[in-house]
Design a protein around this motif. Sequence first.
Motif, PDB file in Angstrom:
ATOM      1  N   ARG A 187       0.811  -1.222   0.000  1.00  0.00           N
ATOM      2  CA  ARG A 187       0.000   0.000   0.000  1.00  0.00           C
ATOM      3  C   ARG A 187       0.841   1.267   0.000  1.00  0.00           C
ATOM      4  O   ARG A 187       0.304   2.365  -0.129  1.00  0.00           O
ATOM      5  N   SER A 188       2.149   1.137   0.157  1.00  0.00           N
ATOM      6  CA  SER A 188       3.026   2.302   0.256  1.00  0.00           C
ATOM      7  C   SER A 188       3.535   2.724  -1.118  1.00  0.00           C
ATOM      8  O   SER A 188       3.333   2.026  -2.126  1.00  0.00           O
ATOM      9  N   SER A 189       4.223   3.868  -1.144  1.00  0.00           N
ATOM     10  CA  SER A 189       4.813   4.343  -2.400  1.00  0.00           C
ATOM     11  C   SER A 189       5.907   3.391  -2.876  1.00  0.00           C
ATOM     12  O   SER A 189       6.104   3.205  -4.079  1.00  0.00           O
ATOM     13  N   HIS A 190       6.617   2.764  -1.920  1.00  0.00           N
ATOM     14  CA  HIS A 190       7.647   1.795  -2.309  1.00  0.00           C
ATOM     15  C   HIS A 190       7.011   0.568  -2.976  1.00  0.00           C
ATOM     16  O   HIS A 190       7.551   0.030  -3.934  1.00  0.00           O
ATOM     17  N   ARG A 192       4.214   0.570  -4.661  1.00  0.00           N
ATOM     18  CA  ARG A 192       3.782   0.967  -6.013  1.00  0.00           C
ATOM     19  C   ARG A 192       4.965   0.991  -6.977  1.00  0.00           C
ATOM     20  O   ARG A 192       4.830   0.666  -8.157  1.00  0.00           O
ATOM     21  N   ALA A 193       6.145   1.371  -6.460  1.00  0.00           N
ATOM     22  CA  ALA A 193       7.343   1.341  -7.305  1.00  0.00           C
ATOM     23  C   ALA A 193       7.689  -0.102  -7.690  1.00  0.00           C
ATOM     24  O   ALA A 193       8.056  -0.375  -8.844  1.00  0.00           O
ATOM     25  N   TYR A 214      15.410  -0.878  -5.944  1.00  0.00           N
ATOM     26  CA  TYR A 214      14.160  -1.470  -5.458  1.00  0.00           C
ATOM     27  C   TYR A 214      14.183  -2.995  -5.588  1.00  0.00           C
ATOM     28  O   TYR A 214      13.664  -3.711  -4.728  1.00  0.00           O
TER      29      TYR A 214
END
Length: 330
Positions: A187-190, A192-193, A214
């Motif tokens: 659910r975090s921006s990481h 999504r990356a 990543y």
Amino acid sequence: MIRRIIWTLGTLVILLGLNLALPRILNPYLFQIVILCGINVILAVSLNLINGFTGQFSIGHAGFMAIGAYGSAMLSLHAGIGWVAALTAAGVPPGVAEGAALFAALLAGGLLSALAGYLVGLPSLRLRGDYLAIVTLGFGEIIRVLILNIDAVGAARGLPGIPGWVSFFWVGLGGTGVVVLALNLARSSHGRALFAIRDDEIAAESLGVNTTAYKVLAFVIGAFFAGVAGGLFAHYLSYLNPNSFTFIKSIEVIAMVVLGGMGSVSGSVLAAILLTLLPEVLRPVKDYRMVIYSLMLIVLMITRPQGLLGSREIRLGSWVGKLRVARGAG
């Protein structure tokens, strides 16, 4: 913040309650299956961070599990037992002393595996697809062959005498920890990356995502929890053998991830439990057990090529909400 504290305390209370109740309710055979289900859940979810979230094809997870298992076992044998004796002599309850030593061993095994994941991942994660699979396969086999030839860890004889400190509480804590981490990461921006790298690595890189960093991050986190699973495995069975960490073990974990659904944490949990229980359920058919097991996997993948849950998650909150709405309508 308060809700998280309450949720954490509630989870610990439930795990402690189950830790007391399950050994009394279940016979040793069924209890061992429950423990193995929990360990496989940790393995499947941790591999899903690599294969499902980031879209890499790693087939060396058994190698990371072996590093964690042997690393934690050696720490317990050479230092942990002494720590427990010293703490007990100082008046610390034996259960607390063993828990502290086990936590240190699991942490050490996880960190060793994470370091191995970093060392393998940094140079090799610039590779993609089949090339990465070959590198990780080679890594897993190198670890197994090294263990077979290092007399200090038992070599082909295996490593006996490991303290049996693992209970359901520790396995449940490890499984809950990796599931919560994976869901929050998704659910975090990481997260999504990571998903962007999985869907289109070139497009993600063109938008400024550091794809190599990543991918290494996912590899390190996945390797850490594989090492924790190995440590739990070692301290539950009290014996390690290199044959427990062959290429076949990596394939079993990959099957759990694919069957559950690539990128679905709930699917990995469900598939890990299913594929751990299925061979035991089929034991009465004896010689045909593995044939039926293989056929069932083939049928499942033909009928559900996207996995049991696809990329979806089981959300208990939405079920509770639907139940309340149904009761209100009634």
